[in-house]
Scaffold this motif. Structure first.
Motif, mmCIF file in Angstrom:
data_model
loop_
_atom_site.group_PDB
_atom_site.id
_atom_site.type_symbol
_atom_site.label_atom_id
_atom_site.label_comp_id
_atom_site.label_asym_id
_atom_site.label_seq_id
_atom_site.Cartn_x
_atom_site.Cartn_y
_atom_site.Cartn_z
ATOM 1 N N LEU A 189 -1.265 -13.768 18.589
ATOM 2 C CA LEU A 189 -2.519 -13.063 18.343
ATOM 3 C C LEU A 189 -2.937 -13.228 16.888
ATOM 4 O O LEU A 189 -4.100 -13.534 16.587
ATOM 5 N N PHE A 190 -1.980 -13.060 15.982
ATOM 6 C CA PHE A 190 -2.287 -13.171 14.558
ATOM 7 C C PHE A 190 -2.629 -14.609 14.183
ATOM 8 O O PHE A 190 -3.512 -14.852 13.353
ATOM 9 N N PHE A 191 -1.960 -15.573 14.806
ATOM 10 C CA PHE A 191 -2.289 -16.984 14.569
ATOM 11 C C PHE A 191 -3.736 -17.262 14.957
ATOM 12 O O PHE A 191 -4.511 -17.841 14.176
ATOM 13 N N GLY A 192 -4.124 -16.868 16.175
ATOM 14 C CA GLY A 192 -5.501 -17.078 16.610
ATOM 15 C C GLY A 192 -6.488 -16.321 15.743
ATOM 16 O O GLY A 192 -7.575 -16.818 15.415
ATOM 17 N N TRP A 193 -6.105 -15.119 15.362
ATOM 18 C CA TRP A 193 -6.937 -14.255 14.524
ATOM 19 C C TRP A 193 -7.264 -14.934 13.191
ATOM 20 O O TRP A 193 -8.413 -14.968 12.756
ATOM 21 N N GLU A 194 -6.243 -15.471 12.547
ATOM 22 C CA GLU A 194 -6.445 -16.136 11.259
ATOM 23 C C GLU A 194 -7.095 -17.502 11.428
ATOM 24 O O GLU A 194 -7.869 -17.940 10.560
ATOM 25 N N ALA A 195 -6.801 -18.174 12.527
ATOM 26 C CA ALA A 195 -7.379 -19.507 12.744
ATOM 27 C C ALA A 195 -8.888 -19.424 12.937
ATOM 28 O O ALA A 195 -9.636 -20.244 12.375
ATOM 29 N N VAL A 196 -9.372 -18.448 13.710
ATOM 30 C CA VAL A 196 -10.826 -18.320 13.866
ATOM 31 C C VAL A 196 -11.468 -17.953 12.530
ATOM 32 O O VAL A 196 -12.593 -18.383 12.226
#
Length: 678
Positions: free
Chosen positions: A152-159
């Motif tokens: 979740l945090f990976f996707g959060w920061e990637a967007v």
């Protein structure tokens, strides 16, 4: 092909397109880049439809795809949770993204005009743009499909990272550079809270897996945070929601979103209508088993949403940039979704997320179509009378405006009315204030939605008067948009089919997606994906009172929200069609309130002074004090100076003269004898 392979295909197809378009831009060319990225997103959409049908058949999935590492019993994994909430988000993200990819082919066809001749940044900019939007789609899909906080945090920061690249895509513009920096800094504030929330979960639950953490939710609710003594579940939920405030642009972390309009219009639709800004709404809905155990957190959520809904809608009525009107509308609509979350109506928030994605994408892409026709002019005061020149754009934007205002039978009516009713039935502190804000924002929403339509498509053809100075006093950033050097009369025309086709395809769900309300909200469609505590009975009451979409529409026309929306639309008609000179008179009479709204309540100035100024001051201090004084002055030059001083001192002793050595020996022996006797 197994279902697990299909799950992997959804995010990896856009990723493959992004990699190919980004690294092989010269080989693929413009046609190859937009073809391969569009195919990747199309595959993702088709597979999402297949997975949706599989979930509808009762097959859900929660499992690990890849374990990255394990430390102290804490597993860091890549995994998917495929349930009703996930597949709905997957469909929305992939469909809107596909429409944006197609639309971009037409919108960015002449992107080379936005770059100085010979600019390195403009080399392969078309291919790079498609690579970015495809990478953004991958990042958002990884976020919504995750089954653990790490992913979740990976996707959060990637967007967040890709949005930074997209908002500042036209990097030769200072306004674009400022806007992407602002988005980056404001989101860091929210993400700091988000990371604290994840850290508390890891520390006290001993796991980052959703199901494991949710299973320990009631145990967490009995604990207190060790340092502050706050109830642990409240601390976790508020920290997580602070992350949502940044990503979903809630007051006071909303300031980045309007400025992000500096990016190309397809980004406005992709980031600010259907995907990135809704990440916070999705995250809170996914965390419903935690939020339901803290009325304090729910109260905080509903009040923040209420403030955002009304006060951002008010700013929209004084905006003259066609994209910024839609941007502030997005802020207001995100506030509605947040209020629904605080009212424990998570399914209603997701339902409005879905309907809003369609009608707001129509408005953003329609605004882009107008901008193309107006030679990249965005000031509505230089438009007017475009209806007969752009019939398809006009019809689709009218559909979007009606849906945005919440009038039946369009999609926005069903979801917005459901939110207002859920807030009315909520039993958390602040619900009364939220209900007032929701009702007031309905009138304002009708006003700014139809103001946009009437100001742009009806009335006098103001673009023909080349000597009429409409530009006095408007934001300086408008001047940067007329990149084609157009300063004479404009002859508008309908946009090409590659632009109008996505508008038409998005306008259909902008009308009809609300008709799914019985299935999505009252058919137990979300199942175990959303958890609601027994003490929060609002959704149960609404389900009991629901008697089909026709019954809801008939009842709706007798309620206050409907007539407030109609009154707002009628006010816009009177001000901009019947008495077009009246708005200027009203603005003159109400100069102080108008100034407050035009200044956006002073938040931009405060952020420029405090955050941006603070960042610049910190950077200047680190440069002057850290780099020049400490590093250069003390560590580098200082160490060299110390060596030189010591060498000079040694040179005085080691002179090569025998009498000096004899004198030194004499002093040494004398000192030794004195010390020995002592």
């Amino acid at each position: 092909m197994g279902m697990k392979t299909l799950y992997l295909l959804v995010p990896l197809a856009p990723l493959a397109g992004a990699i190919l378009a980004g690294f092989f831009a010269n080989l693929l060319g413009r046609t190859g880049a937009h073809t391969i990225t569009s195919i990747g997103v199309a595959i993702s959409f088709i597979v999402s439809v297949i997975i949706f049908q599989d979930v509808q058949a009762g097959h859900t999935f929660n499992g690990t795809v890849y374990q990255w590492m394990e430390s102290g019993g804490l597993k860091l994994e890549v995994g998917f949770m495929i349930d009703q909430l996930t597949v709905l988000m997957m469909l929305v993200v992939t469909f809107v993204s596909l429409m944006v990819h197609i639309y971009t082919i037409g919108y960015m066809a002449h992107d080379e005009d936005n770059w100085p001749e010979g600019s390195k940044a403009g080399t392969h900019s078309y291919q790079r743009f498609f690579s970015y939007i495809s990478l953004f789609t991958f990042s958002m899909l990884m976020l919504v499909m995750s089954n653990n906080f790490v992913q979740l945090f990976f996707g959060w920061e990637a967007v967040g990272l890709v949005s930074y690249l997209l908002i500042g895509f036209w990097s030769v513009r200072e306004t674009a550079i400022y806007a992407n920096l602002k988005a980056f800094l404001v989101n860091r504030v929210g993400d700091f809270g988000f990371l604290l929330g994840i850290g508390l979960v890891a520390a006290y639950a001993g796991s980052l897996d959703y199901v494991t953490v949710f299973g320990k939710a009631r145990e967490l609710a009995t604990m207190t945070e060790a340092v502050t003594g706050w109830p642990l579940i409240t601390a976790i939920c508020i920290c997580l929601f602070i992350g949502a405030m940044g990503k979903s642009a809630q007051f006071p972390l909303h300031v980045w979103l309007p400025d992000s309009m500096e990016g190309p219009t397809p980004i406005s639709a992709l980031i600010h209508a259907a995907t990135m800004v809704t990440a916070g709404i999705f995250m809170v809905s996914r965390m419903s088993p935690l939020f339901e155990l803290s009325d304090t957190a729910l109260s905080f959520v509903i009040v923040i949403g209420a403030i955002t809904t009304l006060f951002m809608a008010l700013i929209a009525i004084v905006q003259t940039d066609v994209k910024r009107v839609v941007a502030y509308s997005t802020l207001s609509q995100l506030g509605y979704m947040t209020m629904a979350l605080g009212a424990s109506a998570y399914s209603v928030a997701i339902f409005h997320l879905m309907t809003h994605a369609f009608f707001k994408a129509v408005l953003f892409l329609g605004a882009g179509s107008v901008i193309i026709a107006m030679h990249h002019e965005q000031d509505m005061r230089k438009m007017g009378g475009l209806r007969k020149y752009m019939p398809i754009t006009y019809a689709t934007m009218l559909i979007g405006a009606i849906a945005n205002a919440g009038l039946p039978p369009f999609a926005g009516f069903f979801s917005k009315d459901s939110i207002i009713e859920a807030v009315h039935l909520a039993n958390v502190p602040g619900a009364g204030f939220a209900y007032f804000c929701a009702l007031a924002a309905v009138f304002v929403g009708g006003l700014y939605s139809f103001r946009l339509i009437f100001f742009t498509f009806h009335g006098e053809e103001r673009f023909r008067n080349t000597h009429d100075d409409h530009g006095h006093g408007h934001d300086a950033h408008h001047d940067a948009h007329d990149d084609h050097g157009h300063h004479g009369p404009v002859e508008p025309h309908e946009s090409p089919k590659v632009v109008t086709l996505p508008l038409i395809l998005l306008a259909i769900p902008a009308i009809a997606s609300g008709w799914l309300i019985g299935t999505i909200l009252y058919g137990n469609w979300f199942g175990a994906a959303i958890s609601i505590a027994d003490v929060h009975k609002g959704m149960a009451t609404m389900a009991h009172e629901f008697h089909g979409i026709f019954g809801m529409m008939i009842h709706g026309v007798t309620t206050l929200p409907f007539w407030l929306a109609v009154s707002g639309a009628a006010t816009a008609w009177y001000l901009y069609i019947v008495k077009p000179d009246l708005p200027a008179v009203i603005k003159q009479k109400l100069a102080f309130p108008a100034m407050i709204l035009e200044e956006k309540y002073g938040f931009d100035r405060f952020n420029d002074w405090f955050f941006a100024g603070g960042a610049r001051g910190l950077g200047r201090g680190l440069w002057k004090g850290g780099d020049q004084v400490l590093i250069d002055g003390v560590m580098v030059n200082g160490s060299a100076g110390a060596v030189g001083w010591f060498a000079g001192l040694t040179g005085l002793i080691q002179s090569g003269r025998i009498y000096r050595y004899a004198l030194a020996m004499l002093f040494g022996v004398t000192a030794f004898l004195l010390l020995w006797r002592a």
